[in-house]
Design an enzyme around this catalytic site. Sequence first.
Site, PDB file in Angstrom:
ATOM      1  N   ARG A  67      -6.989  13.105   0.404  1.00 23.37           N
ATOM      2  CA  ARG A  67      -5.908  13.590   1.566  1.00 23.37           C
ATOM      3  C   ARG A  67      -4.616  13.039   1.063  1.00 23.37           C
ATOM      4  NH1 ARG A  67      -7.326  10.163   6.971  1.00 23.37           N
ATOM      5  NH2 ARG A  67      -9.305  11.176   6.555  1.00 23.37           N
ATOM      6  N   HIS A  68      -4.246  11.915   0.216  1.00 24.17           N
ATOM      7  CA  HIS A  68      -3.210  11.444  -0.152  1.00 24.17           C
ATOM      8  C   HIS A  68      -3.324  11.263  -1.544  1.00 24.17           C
ATOM      9  CE1 HIS A  68      -5.233   7.808   0.917  1.00 24.17           C
ATOM     10  NE2 HIS A  68      -4.951   7.726   2.316  1.00 24.17           N
TER      11      HIS A  68
ATOM     12  N   GLU B 174      -8.401   0.638  -3.172  1.00 17.76           N
ATOM     13  CA  GLU B 174      -9.671   0.621  -1.898  1.00 17.76           C
ATOM     14  C   GLU B 174     -10.442   2.011  -2.125  1.00 17.76           C
ATOM     15  OE1 GLU B 174      -7.150   0.938   1.439  1.00 17.76           O
ATOM     16  OE2 GLU B 174      -6.427  -0.843   1.367  1.00 17.76           O
TER      17      GLU B 174
ATOM     18  N   THR C 273      -7.110   6.485   9.678  1.00 16.52           N
ATOM     19  CA  THR C 273      -6.952   5.443   8.702  1.00 16.52           C
ATOM     20  C   THR C 273      -8.298   4.907   8.771  1.00 16.52           C
ATOM     21  OG1 THR C 273      -5.691   3.694   7.932  1.00 16.52           O
ATOM     22  CG2 THR C 273      -5.757   3.917  10.416  1.00 16.52           C
ATOM     23  N   THR C 274      -8.404   3.596   7.785  1.00 21.85           N
ATOM     24  CA  THR C 274      -9.827   2.902   8.027  1.00 21.85           C
ATOM     25  C   THR C 274      -9.870   2.101   9.326  1.00 21.85           C
ATOM     26  OG1 THR C 274      -9.292   2.643   5.679  1.00 21.85           O
ATOM     27  CG2 THR C 274     -11.097   1.446   6.454  1.00 21.85           C
TER      28      THR C 274
ATOM     29  N   ASN D  96       0.944  -1.177  -0.024  1.00 25.66           N
ATOM     30  CA  ASN D  96       0.037   0.057  -0.119  1.00 25.66           C
ATOM     31  C   ASN D  96       0.737   1.245  -0.097  1.00 25.66           C
ATOM     32  OD1 ASN D  96      -1.472   2.322   1.183  1.00 25.66           O
ATOM     33  ND2 ASN D  96      -3.156   0.827   1.528  1.00 25.66           N
TER      34      ASN D  96
ATOM     35  N   ARG E  76      -9.324   8.202  -1.576  1.00 18.89           N
ATOM     36  CA  ARG E  76     -10.320   8.704  -0.511  1.00 18.89           C
ATOM     37  C   ARG E  76     -11.100   9.855  -1.203  1.00 18.89           C
ATOM     38  NH1 ARG E  76     -10.439   8.359   4.798  1.00 18.89           N
ATOM     39  NH2 ARG E  76      -8.908   6.500   5.798  1.00 18.89           N
TER      40      ARG E  76
ATOM     41  N   HIS F  52      -5.675   3.756  -2.049  1.00 16.25           N
ATOM     42  CA  HIS F  52      -6.860   4.248  -1.495  1.00 16.25           C
ATOM     43  C   HIS F  52      -7.301   5.590  -2.082  1.00 16.25           C
ATOM     44  CE1 HIS F  52      -9.659   4.474   2.299  1.00 16.25           C
ATOM     45  NE2 HIS F  52     -10.349   4.920   1.027  1.00 16.25           N
TER      46      HIS F  52
ATOM     47  N   HIS G 235      -4.196  -4.523   7.641  1.00 15.51           N
ATOM     48  CA  HIS G 235      -4.398  -3.425   8.364  1.00 15.51           C
ATOM     49  C   HIS G 235      -3.510  -3.784   9.649  1.00 15.51           C
ATOM     50  CE1 HIS G 235      -6.107   0.298   8.910  1.00 15.51           C
ATOM     51  NE2 HIS G 235      -5.949   0.195  10.455  1.00 15.51           N
ATOM     52  N   GLY G 236      -2.574  -2.862  10.030  1.00 20.30           N
ATOM     53  CA  GLY G 236      -1.741  -2.816  11.150  1.00 20.30           C
ATOM     54  C   GLY G 236      -0.546  -3.814  11.308  1.00 20.30           C
TER      55      GLY G 236
ATOM     56  N   GLY H  48       0.960  -1.462   4.370  1.00 22.30           N
ATOM     57  CA  GLY H  48       1.399  -0.106   4.115  1.00 22.30           C
ATOM     58  C   GLY H  48       2.217   0.679   5.048  1.00 22.30           C
ATOM     59  N   HIS H  49       1.670   0.743   6.269  1.00 22.46           N
ATOM     60  CA  HIS H  49       2.478   1.767   7.021  1.00 22.46           C
ATOM     61  C   HIS H  49       3.780   1.073   7.585  1.00 22.46           C
ATOM     62  CE1 HIS H  49       2.489   4.712  10.113  1.00 22.46           C
ATOM     63  NE2 HIS H  49       3.192   3.769  11.085  1.00 22.46           N
TER      64      HIS H  49
ATOM     65  N   ASP I 195      -0.087   4.477  -0.002  1.00 25.95           N
ATOM     66  CA  ASP I 195      -0.796   5.782   0.406  1.00 25.95           C
ATOM     67  C   ASP I 195       0.169   6.815   1.092  1.00 25.95           C
ATOM     68  OD1 ASP I 195      -3.045   4.409  -0.611  1.00 25.95           O
ATOM     69  OD2 ASP I 195      -4.011   4.251   1.220  1.00 25.95           O
ATOM     70  N   HIS I 196       1.138   6.298   2.084  1.00 28.69           N
ATOM     71  CA  HIS I 196       1.741   7.120   2.745  1.00 28.69           C
ATOM     72  C   HIS I 196       2.721   7.790   1.890  1.00 28.69           C
ATOM     73  CE1 HIS I 196      -0.350   5.744   6.107  1.00 28.69           C
ATOM     74  NE2 HIS I 196       0.793   5.256   6.760  1.00 28.69           N
TER      75      HIS I 196
ATOM     76  N   GLU J 182     -11.287  -9.186   2.460  1.00 29.32           N
ATOM     77  CA  GLU J 182     -10.017  -8.906   3.084  1.00 29.32           C
ATOM     78  C   GLU J 182     -10.497  -8.642   4.524  1.00 29.32           C
ATOM     79  OE1 GLU J 182      -7.537  -5.660   1.449  1.00 29.32           O
ATOM     80  OE2 GLU J 182      -6.761  -5.383   3.468  1.00 29.32           O
TER      81      GLU J 182
HETATM   82  N1  PXP Z   1      -6.113  -2.951   3.976  1.00 34.36           N
HETATM   83  C1  PXP Z   1      -6.908  -1.806   3.852  1.00 34.36           C
HETATM   84  C2  PXP Z   1      -8.591  -2.123   3.468  1.00 34.36           C
HETATM   85  C3  PXP Z   1      -6.667  -0.594   4.261  1.00 34.36           C
HETATM   86  O1  PXP Z   1      -7.763   0.113   4.373  1.00 34.36           O
HETATM   87  C4  PXP Z   1      -5.567  -0.327   4.744  1.00 34.36           C
HETATM   88  C5  PXP Z   1      -4.941   1.014   5.179  1.00 34.36           C
HETATM   89  O2  PXP Z   1      -5.060   1.986   4.207  1.00 34.36           O
HETATM   90  C6  PXP Z   1      -4.576  -1.432   4.917  1.00 34.36           C
HETATM   91  C7  PXP Z   1      -4.766  -2.753   4.221  1.00 34.36           C
HETATM   92  C8  PXP Z   1      -3.041  -1.212   5.134  1.00 34.36           C
HETATM   93  O3  PXP Z   1      -2.796  -0.989   6.496  1.00 34.36           O
HETATM   94  P1  PXP Z   1      -1.484  -0.464   7.063  1.00 34.36           P
HETATM   95  O4  PXP Z   1      -1.190   0.704   6.445  1.00 34.36           O
HETATM   96  O5  PXP Z   1      -1.715  -0.429   8.338  1.00 34.36           O
HETATM   97  O6  PXP Z   1      -0.667  -1.673   6.653  1.00 34.36           O
END
Ligand code: PXP
Length: 245
Positions: A50-51, A71, A101-102, A8, A46, A44, A192-193, A214-215, A10-11, A152
């Site tokens: 924002r990004h 996304e 974030t989501t 991901n 949005r 994503h 996520h996370g 992503g993060h 996005d960042h 997912e």
């Molecule tokens: N999956 C979805 C559906 C998300 O919305 C996100 C965050 O944008 C991620 C995965 C990735 O999450 P993270 O940035 O915490 O790895």
Amino acid sequence: MTLRLGVNIDHVATLRQARGGTQPDPVRAAQVAEDAGANGITLHLREDRRHVQEHDLREIVRVASVPVNLELAVDQRVIDIAVDVRPRNCCLVPERRQELTTEGGLDIHGSEERVGAAVEMLRAAGIQVQVFVDPEPAQIDAAWRIGVHGIELHTGAYANATDPLSAQAELDRLCYAADRVCSLGMHLHAGHGLDYQNVGPVARIDGMEELNIGHAIIARALFSGLHEAVSQMKRLLAGSSAGDE
Ligand code: PXP
């Protein structure tokens, strides 16, 4: 089955937007991630932009040789863009203006008709559709009823658990949910996370096909470079040593 890594980006766009210029370029990030072994690029778009911007999406879909996973919220304006751009995958997510974030999964059980209509439009454009849901059987069953290709699973509760017992309880919920997804014949993704420490047990869930991260990758990239950060995550997913780092 090889577990796929969706990176991901996005960042990268968040950092660019901080100065409103052109650097760092998310398209370049997608290319570096791909070179380092990413099996897909996730982004994503949005509603508040924002990004990621629409031109990022269009350019990444144009140049990527791995599948792009968009996304998006259940929102007609962004659905229209998706139908026009046609990334390989779309993942419907909830979106709230104020969130960082989501934060939670999509409530399909409570809005089958609305989400179902979005799934139908995306499917009709030849897009593979996933929905991002909490690991709850009622949500998974509802997602199956509206005809998604895959789920997912939201791993945020697992990733945010503050002690081993609650992490194990959240992992058990994920495993149970994963089993249901597979037995209904849907594709199984999660995200996520997830980071270099906690990804192992999720990577080992039976039937898991793809993780979107992503993060943790972008944060590590600040110190090691993006190529190395993606390669390290790929190595973790490939080996049984996940989580040992
Ligand atoms: N999956 C979805 C559906 C998300 O919305 C996100 C965050 O944008 C991620 C995965 C990735 O999450 P993270 O940035 O915490 O790895």
